[in-house]
Design a protein around this motif. Sequence first.
Motif, PDB file in Angstrom:
ATOM      1  N   LEU A   1      12.030   1.852  -5.762  1.00 31.06           N
ATOM      2  CA  LEU A   1      11.360   0.564  -5.873  1.00 31.06           C
ATOM      3  C   LEU A   1      12.289  -0.573  -5.444  1.00 31.06           C
ATOM      4  CD1 LEU A   1       9.410   0.946  -9.249  1.00 31.06           C
ATOM      5  CD2 LEU A   1       8.508   1.115  -6.919  1.00 31.06           C
ATOM      6  N   GLY A   2      13.572  -0.450  -5.790  1.00 33.38           N
ATOM      7  CA  GLY A   2      14.541  -1.458  -5.365  1.00 33.38           C
ATOM      8  C   GLY A   2      14.697  -1.500  -3.855  1.00 33.38           C
ATOM      9  N   MET A   3      14.691  -0.336  -3.223  1.00 31.57           N
ATOM     10  CA  MET A   3      14.782  -0.275  -1.765  1.00 31.57           C
ATOM     11  C   MET A   3      13.537  -0.881  -1.118  1.00 31.57           C
ATOM     12  SD  MET A   3      16.296   3.607  -1.791  1.00 31.57           S
ATOM     13  CE  MET A   3      16.123   3.977  -0.042  1.00 31.57           C
ATOM     14  N   LEU A   4      12.380  -0.563  -1.692  1.00 30.20           N
ATOM     15  CA  LEU A   4      11.148  -1.123  -1.142  1.00 30.20           C
ATOM     16  C   LEU A   4      11.122  -2.640  -1.279  1.00 30.20           C
ATOM     17  CD1 LEU A   4       8.285  -0.711   0.037  1.00 30.20           C
ATOM     18  CD2 LEU A   4       7.454  -0.643  -2.325  1.00 30.20           C
TER      19      LEU A   4
ATOM     20  N   SER B   1       0.842  -1.198   0.000  1.00 29.17           N
ATOM     21  CA  SER B   1       0.000   0.000   0.000  1.00 29.17           C
ATOM     22  C   SER B   1       0.880   1.251   0.000  1.00 29.17           C
ATOM     23  CB  SER B   1      -0.910  -0.007   1.233  1.00 29.17           C
ATOM     24  OG  SER B   1      -1.704   1.139   1.281  1.00 29.17           O
ATOM     25  N   GLY B   2       0.653   2.137  -0.966  1.00 25.25           N
ATOM     26  CA  GLY B   2       1.446   3.358  -1.064  1.00 25.25           C
ATOM     27  C   GLY B   2       2.592   3.276  -2.038  1.00 25.25           C
ATOM     28  N   VAL B   3       2.772   2.118  -2.712  1.00 22.07           N
ATOM     29  CA  VAL B   3       3.895   1.965  -3.631  1.00 22.07           C
ATOM     30  C   VAL B   3       3.837   2.979  -4.763  1.00 22.07           C
ATOM     31  CG1 VAL B   3       2.705   0.243  -5.059  1.00 22.07           C
ATOM     32  CG2 VAL B   3       5.211   0.265  -4.989  1.00 22.07           C
ATOM     33  N   HIS B   4       2.638   3.427  -5.134  1.00 17.22           N
ATOM     34  CA  HIS B   4       2.522   4.375  -6.242  1.00 17.22           C
ATOM     35  C   HIS B   4       3.089   5.752  -5.896  1.00 17.22           C
ATOM     36  CE1 HIS B   4       0.308   1.399  -8.438  1.00 17.22           C
ATOM     37  NE2 HIS B   4      -0.605   1.317  -7.498  1.00 17.22           N
TER      38      HIS B   4
ATOM     39  N   MET C   1       7.221   1.151   5.668  1.00 15.82           N
ATOM     40  CA  MET C   1       8.209   0.819   4.644  1.00 15.82           C
ATOM     41  C   MET C   1       8.293   1.920   3.592  1.00 15.82           C
ATOM     42  SD  MET C   1       8.006  -3.296   4.051  1.00 15.82           S
ATOM     43  CE  MET C   1       6.436  -3.285   3.188  1.00 15.82           C
ATOM     44  N   VAL C   2       7.137   2.390   3.138  1.00 16.95           N
ATOM     45  CA  VAL C   2       7.133   3.440   2.117  1.00 16.95           C
ATOM     46  C   VAL C   2       7.763   4.722   2.673  1.00 16.95           C
ATOM     47  CG1 VAL C   2       5.655   4.907   0.691  1.00 16.95           C
ATOM     48  CG2 VAL C   2       5.177   2.461   0.883  1.00 16.95           C
ATOM     49  N   SER C   3       7.430   5.059   3.926  1.00 19.99           N
ATOM     50  CA  SER C   3       7.996   6.268   4.539  1.00 19.99           C
ATOM     51  C   SER C   3       9.510   6.165   4.672  1.00 19.99           C
ATOM     52  CB  SER C   3       7.370   6.500   5.920  1.00 19.99           C
ATOM     53  OG  SER C   3       5.997   6.774   5.810  1.00 19.99           O
ATOM     54  N   ALA C   4       9.981   4.972   5.029  1.00 16.89           N
ATOM     55  CA  ALA C   4      11.421   4.787   5.180  1.00 16.89           C
ATOM     56  C   ALA C   4      12.134   4.959   3.840  1.00 16.89           C
ATOM     57  CB  ALA C   4      11.711   3.405   5.751  1.00 16.89           C
ATOM     58  N   VAL C   5      11.564   4.420   2.776  1.00 11.11           N
ATOM     59  CA  VAL C   5      12.171   4.551   1.452  1.00 11.11           C
ATOM     60  C   VAL C   5      12.178   6.011   1.023  1.00 11.11           C
ATOM     61  CG1 VAL C   5      11.852   4.005  -0.988  1.00 11.11           C
ATOM     62  CG2 VAL C   5      11.650   2.200   0.740  1.00 11.11           C
TER      63      VAL C   5
ATOM     64  N   PHE D   1      17.466  -1.266   8.287  1.00 10.82           N
ATOM     65  CA  PHE D   1      18.397  -0.374   7.592  1.00 10.82           C
ATOM     66  C   PHE D   1      19.273  -1.156   6.616  1.00 10.82           C
ATOM     67  CE2 PHE D   1      22.392   1.933   7.047  1.00 10.82           C
ATOM     68  CZ  PHE D   1      21.902   3.144   6.577  1.00 10.82           C
ATOM     69  N   GLY D   2      19.647  -2.375   7.018  1.00 12.42           N
ATOM     70  CA  GLY D   2      20.453  -3.193   6.112  1.00 12.42           C
ATOM     71  C   GLY D   2      19.708  -3.509   4.830  1.00 12.42           C
ATOM     72  N   ALA D   3      18.412  -3.779   4.939  1.00 14.07           N
ATOM     73  CA  ALA D   3      17.609  -4.062   3.745  1.00 14.07           C
ATOM     74  C   ALA D   3      17.535  -2.842   2.841  1.00 14.07           C
ATOM     75  CB  ALA D   3      16.212  -4.509   4.156  1.00 14.07           C
ATOM     76  N   ILE D   4      17.316  -1.670   3.446  1.00 14.42           N
ATOM     77  CA  ILE D   4      17.259  -0.438   2.649  1.00 14.42           C
ATOM     78  C   ILE D   4      18.586  -0.200   1.949  1.00 14.42           C
ATOM     79  CG2 ILE D   4      17.052   2.079   2.810  1.00 14.42           C
ATOM     80  CD1 ILE D   4      15.107   1.614   5.165  1.00 14.42           C
TER      81      ILE D   4
END
Length: 417
Positions: free
Chosen positions: A242-245, A231-234, A272-276, A305-308
């Motif tokens: 998108l790669g970070m998400l 939700s919120g990917v757009h 997740m979207v806010s972090a990206v 943070f490692g994933a981002i």
Amino acid sequence: MSTEPTPSPAEDAAPEESSPPAVPLLAPRDGLPPVIETSTQLVEYAEALRDGTGPVAVDAERASGYRYGQKAYLVQMRRNGSGTGLIDPVPLPDLSVIQGAVADAEWVLHAANQDLPCLAEIGLVPRRIFDTELAARLAGLPRVGLGAVVESLLGYSLQKGHSAADWSTRPLPEEWLVYAALDVEVLVDLRDALAAILDEQGKTEWARQEFEAILAAGPPAPRADPWRRTSGVHGLRSRRQLGMLRSLWEARDDMARRRDIAPGRVLPDSAMVSAVQADPVNEGALLELPVFRGRANRRLVATWFGAIARGKALPETELPLHSRSGDGPPPVNRWADRDPAAATRMQAARAGLAEISEKHSVPVENVLSPDLVRRIMWSPPELRDAATVAAALRAGGAREWQVELTLAVLTEAATRA
């Protein structure tokens, strides 16, 4: 001769009296049965089902929103002469003894697509079904939720409020078990009422073909790029975002699976979207974001943070595209610019299908799959005659009743441009 006074014009124009209020169902007619938790109890109930007669009402309760996946945490069954069974599949993960007892019977479910996958996981696979939700759609009922259909056709009101409960809870509260037992108590009566309506409307064969199609389809295939449903990917504009998400989604999904917790409870989509979007430079910056300040996510900050960081470091060639490539047509709202002729065909098809939907009181999405309509109007058969359009419909999974009902409209639409 009537002795009642003649109504005045004003009285004559008054609206009809509303139907009597629904009778609330508060307790199972045979009492609340004990939950079946042992192999001995299970075999005994299987024998009772085998000795019963007529269709078998079946339902399952999951813990969507609480647990990872869609496994069943309670299975309810009822058959004439057998009574209601409430089966706990946690200590009894193999219900093949039940399958053997009722495999040849018709199973009655509401919204069968939702329950069949989790039932199959524990050994329950019907050979014949009657889906009361789908039957209500074909019958033209305005509301097709179980409670609404039961109230409309049977005059009963069911309890509300427990369908979204955490059914992995043990022990299950008695009021939840009452709710679960009542769901299957009405299903066979509901099936009979809907079958009578479908027969009166000449739609019995339509329903039979639809039910067979559900069974033939089997379990749904895994979604491609499930992270795109965040939700919120757009709101993310670049492929790097998108790669970070995607990387963050995969980390969350792995943790949710290992802990058997719904992913949204591990980390909300919005977080997740806010972090990206914030693109934190270090763990401290990530902890400044609202959701990540909580105790649980402070402990997991290195994971997130490692994933981002992994997503941010991907080579350009490995970044996801803005939209997933697929074999289907583009969104219809882009057709006028990309292929005006296809847009003209689609407009004609939609108008014709809407007329069919209204004439037969069947929702247009049940008259024919919207995706199949889009595909045929975007890339119609080369010859564009009734035979080729019919072949395209059948190849796309349309049932014979749908082909018969829509063929003329779609053939005419396909030849528009």
